[in-house]
Design an enzyme around this catalytic site. Sequence first.
Site, PDB file in Angstrom:
ATOM      1  N   HIS A  59      -7.430   0.045   9.483  1.00  0.00           N
ATOM      2  CA  HIS A  59      -6.549   0.764   8.472  1.00  0.00           C
ATOM      3  C   HIS A  59      -6.884   2.086   8.151  1.00  0.00           C
ATOM      4  CE1 HIS A  59      -4.321  -0.426   4.505  1.00  0.00           C
ATOM      5  NE2 HIS A  59      -4.602   0.869   4.394  1.00  0.00           N
ATOM      6  N   HIS A  81      -6.031   6.084   7.100  1.00  0.00           N
ATOM      7  CA  HIS A  81      -5.120   7.085   6.530  1.00  0.00           C
ATOM      8  C   HIS A  81      -5.156   8.273   7.476  1.00  0.00           C
ATOM      9  CE1 HIS A  81      -4.134   5.057   2.456  1.00  0.00           C
ATOM     10  NE2 HIS A  81      -4.699   4.209   3.288  1.00  0.00           N
ATOM     11  N   CYS A  85      -3.590   8.269  -1.436  1.00  0.00           N
ATOM     12  CA  CYS A  85      -4.831   7.681  -2.043  1.00  0.00           C
ATOM     13  C   CYS A  85      -5.123   8.582  -3.378  1.00  0.00           C
ATOM     14  CB  CYS A  85      -6.092   7.872  -1.049  1.00  0.00           C
ATOM     15  SG  CYS A  85      -7.552   7.302  -2.133  1.00  0.00           S
ATOM     16  N   ASP A 100       0.800  -1.094   0.010  1.00  0.00           N
ATOM     17  CA  ASP A 100       0.152   0.145  -0.036  1.00  0.00           C
ATOM     18  C   ASP A 100       0.945   1.227  -0.001  1.00  0.00           C
ATOM     19  OD1 ASP A 100      -2.442   1.402   0.046  1.00  0.00           O
ATOM     20  OD2 ASP A 100      -2.800   1.077   2.053  1.00  0.00           O
TER      21      ASP A 100
END
Length: 302
Positions: A208, A210, A241, A16
């Site tokens: 998870h 951000h 992202c 990621d």
Amino acid sequence: MALPTSVKLFEMAPRDGLQNEPGDPVPTATKIELIERLANAGIGHIEAASFVSPKWVPQMGDAAEVMRGLTREPSVVYSALTPNLKGLENALAVGVEEVAVFGAASEAFSQKNINCSIAESLARFEPVLKRAQEAGVRVRGYVSCVLGCPYEGDIVPSQVANVAKALYDMGCYEISLGDTIGVGTPLAAKRMIEATRQYVPIEHLAAHFHDTYGMALANLYAVLEEGVSVIDAATAGLGGCPYAKGASGNVATEDVLYLLAGLGIDTGINLQAIIDTGYWITGELGRKPSSKVALAKGRVSS
């Protein structure tokens, strides 16, 4: 609820963290060294690669080479993202021991990201789960946009719960709940967990988050209070992202470790070794870590 006594940290930097890296692909040898440094620092769960089409994710085009080139520590799980049957077969061919599939809690995001509805995406995973189970490989499920969507805005907690339940019922051993664009706040995070744990046991849920709006650590503390004991993070805060302007990527592993240490929660991971690894990989990428803890403490070695 009492805080967990120990937390499993799931390291996301090699997959990621690097998958949206601009410019030329990161060299395979650099990816391998990153993964091996993370393992040597005490991280026991690393998402090492993504078996997707190089046309769509060029940075992950060398997934097989990365997995073949690793010196694997017996105590470390090296997993890979495999969104379809072809990806799974390619992963199995190089000995991947755990794989992951991903769905979304937002219909609009699902359509924009993988060109199908949530229900269609879940149906596509059924043969992947079946084949993985035949091969004796565990499958992790990701749910994206659990606290907000760039197209729909706020996401109702019940939507998250329904997708998480579907993945869990399908056979995913753990469901990672992703605040993909980093817009969540602690109360929203708590409510999302409260809704989801009605269908998926808390010990099978992971966070998870951000850090786009600087809320990731606050949100993590909120869900730790709810009993979540698995956290996804990326060394140096790598990642971003493409759907969120200014998104600063995953919460930094260094910052999570500092928080957990302050709470008396054991991880078995060497913080300074992670800080040093963060400085090394960001140096390879031509920038500095985005981890506040790394910037405050500094590196000790290369």
